[in-house]
Write an enzyme that holds these catalytic residues in place. Structure first.
Site, PDB file in Angstrom:
ATOM      1  N   GLU A 161      27.273 -27.720  -9.289  1.00  0.00           N
ATOM      2  CA  GLU A 161      26.554 -28.413  -8.235  1.00  0.00           C
ATOM      3  C   GLU A 161      25.473 -29.290  -8.855  1.00  0.00           C
ATOM      4  OE1 GLU A 161      23.760 -24.820  -6.599  1.00  0.00           O
ATOM      5  OE2 GLU A 161      25.864 -24.660  -6.086  1.00  0.00           O
ATOM      6  N   HIS A 165      19.996 -23.405  -3.149  1.00  0.00           N
ATOM      7  CA  HIS A 165      19.868 -22.746  -4.446  1.00  0.00           C
ATOM      8  C   HIS A 165      18.644 -23.291  -5.173  1.00  0.00           C
ATOM      9  CE1 HIS A 165      24.424 -21.696  -4.712  1.00  0.00           C
ATOM     10  NE2 HIS A 165      23.735 -20.763  -4.078  1.00  0.00           N
TER      11      HIS A 165
END
Lengths: 300, 392
Positions: free
Chosen positions: A209, A247
């Site tokens: 990511e 996150h």
């Protein structure tokens, strides 16, 4: 073989008697995982799920011969439990908690220097070798045994990718969730190295990511040293700059941190990239077929 | 979590780092009074908003009389400052910092950050202070010096001397070492993610002073940083995001038309990407997290629907630790209790999926079910675009 965990792994659970730990330990046992006991300080000498509970990891290792620990404790105390596991000499420690202070992990990494414990996580769904060993919170039923190695930061994207593969008849050797935090125990490159050396893995899927350069560094290592094909997806093409996307590690700091920049870099290194997360399964299938044709062995 | 400059400077002073003398004020009268009390001939008025780029946007001004300072403060207070970092809507200024102007001999750049590549705290310094460090990094990488801190022993004196010499402060290593070690202690004690002093200056009298200060803290460590939590200014944050946090949801507003309700940060990002792939634009990032109860889902709907640009809502759940039946119950509850006038597309997978789908089927509600991620994204984009074309 598989990587990090297999049917011979003897697993203990730290925070064993907690609600989540109990649920996932039971599920893991039902799918073949050898759980041999657990640790809850103060409850040593009792039994839980028919297994012995110990006051310390050292005691649990001594008594059961455990070599893997699944750590199911809250983030505020997670690194303490982790270091206890390292000190007790377990080979693999999986840390699930989301919300571990980053400076705790910075200090933990320093403590790990010169020690051999493989840390998976934190902020990780765990690790699973389908049908043999699961240490984590993933829904086992979507996984199937096979020859694709999967490594991801995110848990749910791991599920998404795996379910697409399983639907197409592509099983997995081992699936590793390295976790979404900026400072984590195991990086992508380390997992790729393990898959490269694993004779039960033919193709590797890397799901990253936005944020940092770990995926690109791993891909760069792969293009030099890896013989097996690599398929990569990076989540967050549509993510805005400077914002943390859930996150702790998912924030675009500079141009090279964007999903598009990372995908372009990985593609330029000669690997296959997926730009739509719905296409992961199809792309892996194509790659497996080509690899099979090339090697003349066929993928099982 | 970010804090204001005046708060950051107050923390620096607690760690005995010198900052200019000054005070934060909320009215123009107080601004003039503070200037008088501080004494001197020149003062600076600095708009207190979290976003950077204030100088270029007119948020930092100098005046040479208390009356002029009051005038400047009057213009700034209540105004909306649009900087390169605020976005086009800008940020309202409700407080300003009034400081005595410093007599600057030289400007430097100094920061500490948690560096994800080295997994260490790193000191970044440059003789090119007062300018955008990202620009320096691009135009003149050699002008930036870094020193990595081993957490086992902390920042060492020789490292500080090295940095001092590298940025041309070789003749002031003792005071520089003291300054930077104090900053490091603050950084470690308070669980900072970033502490930037740009510029720190050497005054004409040879003193090292933090002329500006920017700090951000690790949200994951706030549980042990009660004093830092007190400094939080909710006016600097999107009210929808604040409300979401209160409900245990992770929400970030974006500018598209497809509202998203997803579990897991990775899948939430992946869902946004799938929407973009089908030619649509996500209205938000929203992660409902693990253990999502029906109430949590209902709250998620409420927050997503507060955004007037939302033309369709996509619920995408891959339940591991979650349960599809709870999610479905939440979707049904929300659709019944709230006036939802946009199409809702639901994709469920994972734990208890059959039960979840049954609940949706039996609800009799007009929900659009999707088979997988691709189908869900395609249907959501189509629905949003169809609504876009309907004249209001």
């Amino acid at each position: 073989m598989s990587v990090f965990v297999d049917r011979d792994s003897k697993v203990i659970i730290q925070g064993f008697t907690g609600q989540h730990a109990t649920f996932h330990a039971e599920e893991a046992m039902n799918t073949g995982t050898q759980i041999v006991g657990g640790v809850t300080p103060g409850k040593g000498g009792t039994t839980h799920l028919g297994l012995p509970v110990f006051n310390s990891v050292a005691e649990a290792v001594e008594e059961t011969g455990a070599d893997v620990s699944g750590i199911f404790v809250p983030p505020q105390v997670a690194t303490d439990s982790l270091l206890e596991a390292v000190d007790a000499g377990v080979g693999v420690a999986v840390i699930i908690a989301d919300g571990v202070p980053v400076q705790d992990m910075v200090r933990t990494k320093r403590y790990l220097a010169g020690r051999s414990t493989q840390i998976i996580g934190p902020n990780s769904p765990g690790i699973i070798t389908p049908g043999e060993c699961k240490v984590g919170i993933m829904p086992s039923h979507i996984y199937s045994k096979g020859r694709v190695g999967v490594v991801s930061r995110s848990g749910t994207l791991n599920y998404e990718a795996v379910s697409q593969m399983t639907a197409l008849g592509l099983g997995q050797s081992t699936c590793v969730g390295i976790g979404g935090d900026p400072v984590n125990g195991t990086d992508f490159k380390t997992v790729l190295q393990a898959f490269e050396g694993d004779d039960e893995t033919d193709v590797i899927v890397m799901i990253g990511e936005i944020g940092g350069q770990q995926e690109v560094e791993a891909a760069s290592w792969a293009s030099q040293y890896m013989t097996k094909p690599l398929v990569a997806f990076i989540a967050g093409v549509s993510a805005p700059r400077g914002r943390r996307m859930g996150h702790a590690g998912a924030v675009i700091a500079g141009e090279s941190d964007t999903a598009t920049a990372k995908l372009d870099a990985i593609e330029a290194l000669g690997h296959r990239v997926v730009r739509n997360p719905a296409d992961i399964g199809d792309t892996v299938l194509r790659t497996v077929k080509e690899a099979g044709d090339g090697a003349g062995t066929g993928a099982s | 979590m970010n804090i204001h400059e005046y708060q950051a400077k107050s923390l620096l002073r607690q760690y005995r780092v010198t900052t200019p003398r000054g005070e934060v004020v909320y009215t123009s009268r107080a601004a003039g009074r503070v200037a008088e009390e501080l004494g001197g001939q020149r003062w600076v008025v600095k708009a207190q908003i979290h976003a950077g780029g204030r100088g270029k946007a007119g948020g930092v001004k100098i005046g040479n009389s208390p009356a002029r300072i009051a005038e400047i403060a009057d213009q700034m207070l209540g105004s909306t400052l649009v900087t390169a970092q605020t976005g086009p809507a800008g940020q309202r200024v409700s407080r300003v910092l009034v400081e005595r102007a410093s007599r600057i001999e030289r400007e430097f750049y100094l920061s500490l950050v948690v560096d994800r590549e080295s997994q260490r705290i790193v000191v970044v310094a440059s003789a090119e202070g007062g300018v955008d460090i990202e620009e320096v990094a691009e135009s003149n990488r050699d002008a930036i010096h870094t020193e990595y801190v081993d957490p086992g022993v902390g920042l060492l004196d020789f490292q500080c001397r090295k940095v001092a010499t590298a940025i041309g402060l070789g003749n002031r290593t003792t005071s520089f070492t003291r300054l930077i070690k104090r900053m490091y202690r603050l950084f470690r004690d308070l669980d900072c993610l970033m502490l930037e002093v740009n510029p720190f200056i050497e005054t004409e009298d040879g003193e090292l002073v933090a002329l500006d200060a920017k700090m951000s803290f690790d949200d994951n460590a706030l549980f042990r940083q009660g004093d830092v939590v007190e400094l939080r200014d909710f006016d600097e944050e999107d009210p929808k995001e604040v409300e979401a946090t209160g409900h245990g949801l992770n929400y970030i507003a974006l500018d598209g038309s497809v509202g998203c309700i997803v579990n897991g940060a990775g899948l939430a990002m992946g869902t946004m990407d799938a929407i973009a792939h089908h030619g649509g634009r996500p209205a938000n990032f929203l992660d409902v997290g693990g253990g999502a109860s029906p109430e949590k889902i209902a709250n998620a709907f409420r927050i997503v629907l507060k955004d007037p640009n939302v033309r369709a809502i996509l619920v995408n759940i891959f339940a591991g630790i979650n349960r599809c039946d709870w999610i479905a119950t939440g979707v049904v509850q929300a659709t019944r209790d709230q006036e939802i006038d946009v199409p809702v597309i639901v994709r469920l997978a994972g734990t208890n999926v059959d039960e979840g789908r049954r609940i949706l089927d039996e609800s009799g509600l007009e929900l659009i079910q999707a088979a997988d991620l691709d189908d869900a994204a395609a249907k959501a984009v189509e629905a949003a675009q169809a609504r876009q074309e309907v004249p209001a």
